[in-house]
Design a protein around this motif. Sequence first.
Motif, PDB file in Angstrom:
ATOM      1  N   GLY A   1       0.839  -1.186   0.000  1.00  0.00           N
ATOM      2  CA  GLY A   1       0.000   0.000   0.000  1.00  0.00           C
ATOM      3  C   GLY A   1       0.882   1.247   0.000  1.00  0.00           C
ATOM      4  O   GLY A   1       2.017   1.234  -0.457  1.00  0.00           O
ATOM      5  N   SER A   2       0.394   2.311   0.590  1.00  0.00           N
ATOM      6  CA  SER A   2       1.132   3.574   0.623  1.00  0.00           C
ATOM      7  C   SER A   2       2.041   3.654   1.846  1.00  0.00           C
ATOM      8  O   SER A   2       2.004   2.791   2.728  1.00  0.00           O
ATOM      9  CB  SER A   2       0.136   4.734   0.666  1.00  0.00           C
ATOM     10  OG  SER A   2      -0.570   4.719   1.902  1.00  0.00           O
ATOM     11  N   GLU A   3       2.852   4.726   1.892  1.00  0.00           N
ATOM     12  CA  GLU A   3       3.685   4.954   3.077  1.00  0.00           C
ATOM     13  C   GLU A   3       2.824   5.141   4.326  1.00  0.00           C
ATOM     14  O   GLU A   3       3.181   4.679   5.410  1.00  0.00           O
ATOM     15  CB  GLU A   3       4.582   6.189   2.879  1.00  0.00           C
ATOM     16  CG  GLU A   3       5.759   5.972   1.957  1.00  0.00           C
ATOM     17  CD  GLU A   3       5.413   6.184   0.496  1.00  0.00           C
ATOM     18  OE1 GLU A   3       4.220   6.496   0.211  1.00  0.00           O
ATOM     19  OE2 GLU A   3       6.298   6.040  -0.364  1.00  0.00           O
ATOM     20  N   ASP A   4       1.674   5.813   4.158  1.00  0.00           N
ATOM     21  CA  ASP A   4       0.766   5.994   5.295  1.00  0.00           C
ATOM     22  C   ASP A   4       0.244   4.647   5.803  1.00  0.00           C
ATOM     23  O   ASP A   4       0.111   4.432   7.015  1.00  0.00           O
ATOM     24  CB  ASP A   4      -0.422   6.883   4.902  1.00  0.00           C
ATOM     25  CG  ASP A   4      -0.049   8.361   4.846  1.00  0.00           C
ATOM     26  OD1 ASP A   4       0.893   8.752   5.568  1.00  0.00           O
ATOM     27  OD2 ASP A   4      -0.696   9.112   4.106  1.00  0.00           O
TER      28      ASP A   4
ATOM     29  N   TYR B   1       8.617   5.749   7.179  1.00  0.00           N
ATOM     30  CA  TYR B   1       7.480   5.797   6.247  1.00  0.00           C
ATOM     31  C   TYR B   1       6.717   7.096   6.397  1.00  0.00           C
ATOM     32  O   TYR B   1       6.285   7.697   5.410  1.00  0.00           O
ATOM     33  CB  TYR B   1       6.536   4.608   6.496  1.00  0.00           C
ATOM     34  CG  TYR B   1       7.035   3.303   5.903  1.00  0.00           C
ATOM     35  CD1 TYR B   1       7.171   3.160   4.513  1.00  0.00           C
ATOM     36  CD2 TYR B   1       7.321   2.215   6.720  1.00  0.00           C
ATOM     37  CE1 TYR B   1       7.618   1.957   3.985  1.00  0.00           C
ATOM     38  CE2 TYR B   1       7.771   1.009   6.183  1.00  0.00           C
ATOM     39  CZ  TYR B   1       7.912   0.898   4.813  1.00  0.00           C
ATOM     40  OH  TYR B   1       8.347  -0.297   4.279  1.00  0.00           O
TER      41      TYR B   1
ATOM     42  N   ALA C   1       5.945   9.981   3.622  1.00  0.00           N
ATOM     43  CA  ALA C   1       4.570  10.390   3.309  1.00  0.00           C
ATOM     44  C   ALA C   1       4.328  11.857   3.618  1.00  0.00           C
ATOM     45  O   ALA C   1       3.310  12.417   3.224  1.00  0.00           O
ATOM     46  CB  ALA C   1       3.580   9.523   4.090  1.00  0.00           C
TER      47      ALA C   1
END
Length: 277
Positions: free
Chosen positions: A170-173, A270, A274
């Motif tokens: 998924g994303s860094e978040d 991360y 982000a």
Amino acid sequence: MANGSRQAAWEFFGTELKRRREDAGITQVELGARVFVSGGYIGQFEQAIRKPQLDVAQRIDETLKTDGFFERLWRKLIKEQRFADYFAHTAELERLATGIYEWAPAVVPGLLQTREYARAIYLSHNPLATDEWIDDMVNLRLDRAKILKDAARPVYWVLMHEAVLRTPVGSEDVMAEQLDHLAEMVRSRTALMQVLPFAAGAHPHMGKLMLLHEFEDAPPTVYTEGVNSGSLLDDPAAVKGARGAYDLLRADALSRKASLDMIEATAEGYRACAGTT
């Protein structure tokens, strides 16, 4: 529902599909064209070789004017199946275990996954799946984690490779949230956690998930998993060998404090990528 009766239920699904299709005077090819699959797939549904996705079952109902029959049957069968056949027994044992010892070489263990991390995992394996199917699978995975909130929760000791922390899912978040969750599980004393660093090099069970279960009044078991397959063993020699491999992994892993420090530092990394705090 046992495997045999579940298969019989899917065979009933196929038999009804064939009967109602023929009653409507529609060929497999014609029905396939109307529900956006091949005629060969319709034949495989009718023989219970393949199981349709929910949206296909819904389109079959629309085409054959069966008033939601196939959607209702699909939902009942999927709800009762819950887990893949090769994992179903292990999932049941998980709820009875007094101790769970897990080795995770590639992804965060299912019992510790956040909603968005689990969603990203399912999407990576099923890029054409509907949102409804993904949501159902994610909710099922999160339901498993309820055993860790129970007053009589098992001892849960997790060893994970550093790759689990470093591989963006998924994303860094999403990753920051997931690693924050891992850290919270440690701080709340819900799970014991250690990380096997890249520096450890070669190790037992490279690339192979492993779960050891201990019980109050039953022999321990070991579960290992491959691609769409799994093996659950209670043979004493097999369990002893798996426990030995687990102990070797634990000996080479970072201490629990150092592992927590790495998890928290990686989460911060991360977050920095982000641009969040």
